[in-house]
Motif scaffolding. Structure first.
Motif, PDB file in Angstrom:
ATOM      1  N   LEU A   5       0.832  -1.207   0.000  1.00 53.47           N
ATOM      2  CA  LEU A   5       0.000   0.000   0.000  1.00 53.47           C
ATOM      3  C   LEU A   5       0.864   1.253   0.000  1.00 53.47           C
ATOM      4  O   LEU A   5       1.946   1.290   0.590  1.00 53.47           O
ATOM      5  CB  LEU A   5      -0.925   0.011   1.223  1.00 53.47           C
ATOM      6  CG  LEU A   5      -1.885  -1.172   1.364  1.00 53.47           C
ATOM      7  CD1 LEU A   5      -2.720  -1.015   2.623  1.00 53.47           C
ATOM      8  CD2 LEU A   5      -2.787  -1.290   0.137  1.00 53.47           C
ATOM      9  N   SER A   6       0.340   2.286  -0.633  1.00 50.58           N
ATOM     10  CA  SER A   6       1.016   3.580  -0.618  1.00 50.58           C
ATOM     11  C   SER A   6       0.638   4.331   0.653  1.00 50.58           C
ATOM     12  O   SER A   6      -0.347   4.014   1.314  1.00 50.58           O
ATOM     13  CB  SER A   6       0.618   4.403  -1.853  1.00 50.58           C
ATOM     14  OG  SER A   6      -0.788   4.631  -1.853  1.00 50.58           O
ATOM     15  N   SER A   7       1.422   5.322   0.987  1.00 49.64           N
ATOM     16  CA  SER A   7       1.141   6.147   2.157  1.00 49.64           C
ATOM     17  C   SER A   7       1.300   7.608   1.758  1.00 49.64           C
ATOM     18  O   SER A   7       2.328   7.997   1.188  1.00 49.64           O
ATOM     19  CB  SER A   7       2.090   5.794   3.299  1.00 49.64           C
ATOM     20  OG  SER A   7       1.814   6.581   4.439  1.00 49.64           O
ATOM     21  N   PRO A   8       0.280   8.446   1.999  1.00 50.08           N
ATOM     22  CA  PRO A   8      -0.974   8.129   2.686  1.00 50.08           C
ATOM     23  C   PRO A   8      -2.003   7.491   1.745  1.00 50.08           C
ATOM     24  O   PRO A   8      -1.922   7.632   0.527  1.00 50.08           O
ATOM     25  CB  PRO A   8      -1.469   9.500   3.148  1.00 50.08           C
ATOM     26  CG  PRO A   8      -0.928  10.441   2.107  1.00 50.08           C
ATOM     27  CD  PRO A   8       0.394   9.885   1.688  1.00 50.08           C
ATOM     28  N   THR A   9      -2.963   6.794   2.343  1.00 50.73           N
ATOM     29  CA  THR A   9      -4.078   6.206   1.615  1.00 50.73           C
ATOM     30  C   THR A   9      -5.301   6.241   2.523  1.00 50.73           C
ATOM     31  O   THR A   9      -5.231   6.753   3.642  1.00 50.73           O
ATOM     32  CB  THR A   9      -3.754   4.774   1.164  1.00 50.73           C
ATOM     33  OG1 THR A   9      -4.806   4.282   0.346  1.00 50.73           O
ATOM     34  CG2 THR A   9      -3.561   3.852   2.362  1.00 50.73           C
TER      35      THR A   9
END
Length: 349
Positions: free
Chosen positions: A103-107
């Protein structure tokens, strides 16, 4: 002298060669008899990633969430007043640590309580999709941001409203399997702050592709194995189709009848009708008499829920209250107190 092969053995070898397969890994000639002998296949097993779900169970989960995708497409299209398309892209099995690292951050991470099942699940929405939804709801054309940033407090509140609506679709898509009551716990933006299971625990990941006008993104739904374990036996095509074709039981009919008996319906007694033009209506004053199209001795219609059901006549109950007497040719005579009976525009008799 080497013994000749049987016809079945020759056919099996020819089929292997015609299909482009090498018969040597599975079949070799015996040194003693000269006949082909079958070798055992060896399948590699990774103990770090134990398989928890069969292919049939994953297909059943995919069918369930195809329904979820269709419902989400309809609800978001109506709410955003824009073209929305959501469909299932893949159903995979992996560890929770692999999912979080991807997952990417932020999401946008919604932690969901899966009542009555134990544990929590995660509904992750791609930032591009999230900001496109927010922009559309706040009056914009539905464009996403060029650079990802964290959500503000106001945006989180709006995102919670969207998540609650999406979870309602999830409940309906799971209804054939279990009476799921998903409940939004909270929303996080940093994947490292969400730890619903141990990093090495296996999860089922349903990946959906979402397109809002020209913006495309991914919606991930992560369910831990420990959450699905109590109903793992129901994740089969046989159970799924059997539950969909199941006939209504007497218990269900009794529950429906009980709930319908508490529904309130309006009773409207139509005394008569009159047609007036606008000038006549504007000139009406207190005390004016309007001539109706029915005589006083004629029966009047009783409408229940907007439909004409009975012929009746107006009378007085207990010398005090006005009521109507309903006469049905196929049943006995019933008396209904209409002291508060609503007529047309809201006046009462």
């Amino acid at each position: 002298m080497t013994e000749a092969l049987s016809q079945d053995e020759i056919d099996e070898l020819l089929n292997s060669i015609s299909n482009g397969e090498d018969p040597s890994p599975d079949m070799a000639l015996s040194e003693e008899t000269g006949k082909p002998k079958r070798r055992k296949r060896v399948r590699l097993y990774d103990f770090k990633r134990p398989s928890k779900f069969s292919k049939e169970q994953m297909r059943t989960v995919s069918m369930m969430h195809e329904t979820f995708a269709r419902l989400t497409t309809t609800s978001l299209s109506a709410q955003l007043r824009s073209i929305v398309n959501v469909h299932v892209a893949a159903v995979d099995e992996l560890t929770y640590d692999e999912f979080i690292r991807s997952l990417s951050s932020p999401t946008t991470l919604a932690v969901v309580q899966m009542d009555p099942l134990k544990g929590s699940a995660i509904l992750e929405v791609d930032p591009a999709v999230t900001f496109a939804i927010l922009d559309r709801l706040l009056g914009g054309p539905g464009k996403t941001l060029d650079r990802t940033r964290e959500l503000s407090d106001i945006e989180i509140s709006i995102a919670e409203m969207i998540m609650v609506r999406i979870l309602g679709n999830l409940r309906e898509s799971w209804s054939q399997l279990i009476d799921l009551r998903p409940r939004l716990s909270h929303i996080e933006t940093n994947p490292q702050f969400v730890q619903i299971v141990a990093p090495g625990e296996m999860i089922l990941l349903i990946t959906l592709e979402a397109a809002i006008d020209k913006t495309e993104g991914i919606i991930n739904f992560c369910i831990p194995y420990m959450t699905l374990e109590p109903i793992i036996s129901k994740l089969s095509s046989q159970f799924w189709y059997a539950s969909r074709n199941r006939q209504t039981s007497p218990e269900n009919l009794a529950q429906v009848e009980e709930r319908l008996s508490k529904v309130k319906l309006s009773l409207v007694a139509e005394v008569g009708r009159a047609a007036l033009n606008l000038s006549e209506i504007m000139s009406l004053r207190v005390g004016d008499v309007i001539q109706l199209d029915s005589l006083a001795k004629n029966p009047i219609l009783l409408h229940i829920g907007g439909k004409a059901k009975f012929d009746c006549r107006v009378g007085v109950l207990d010398n005090k209250r006005i009521g109507i007497q309903v006469i049905d040719k196929t049943t006995d005579v019933y008396e209904i107190d209409v002291d508060d009976l609503i007529i047309g525009g809201g006046d009462s008799i």
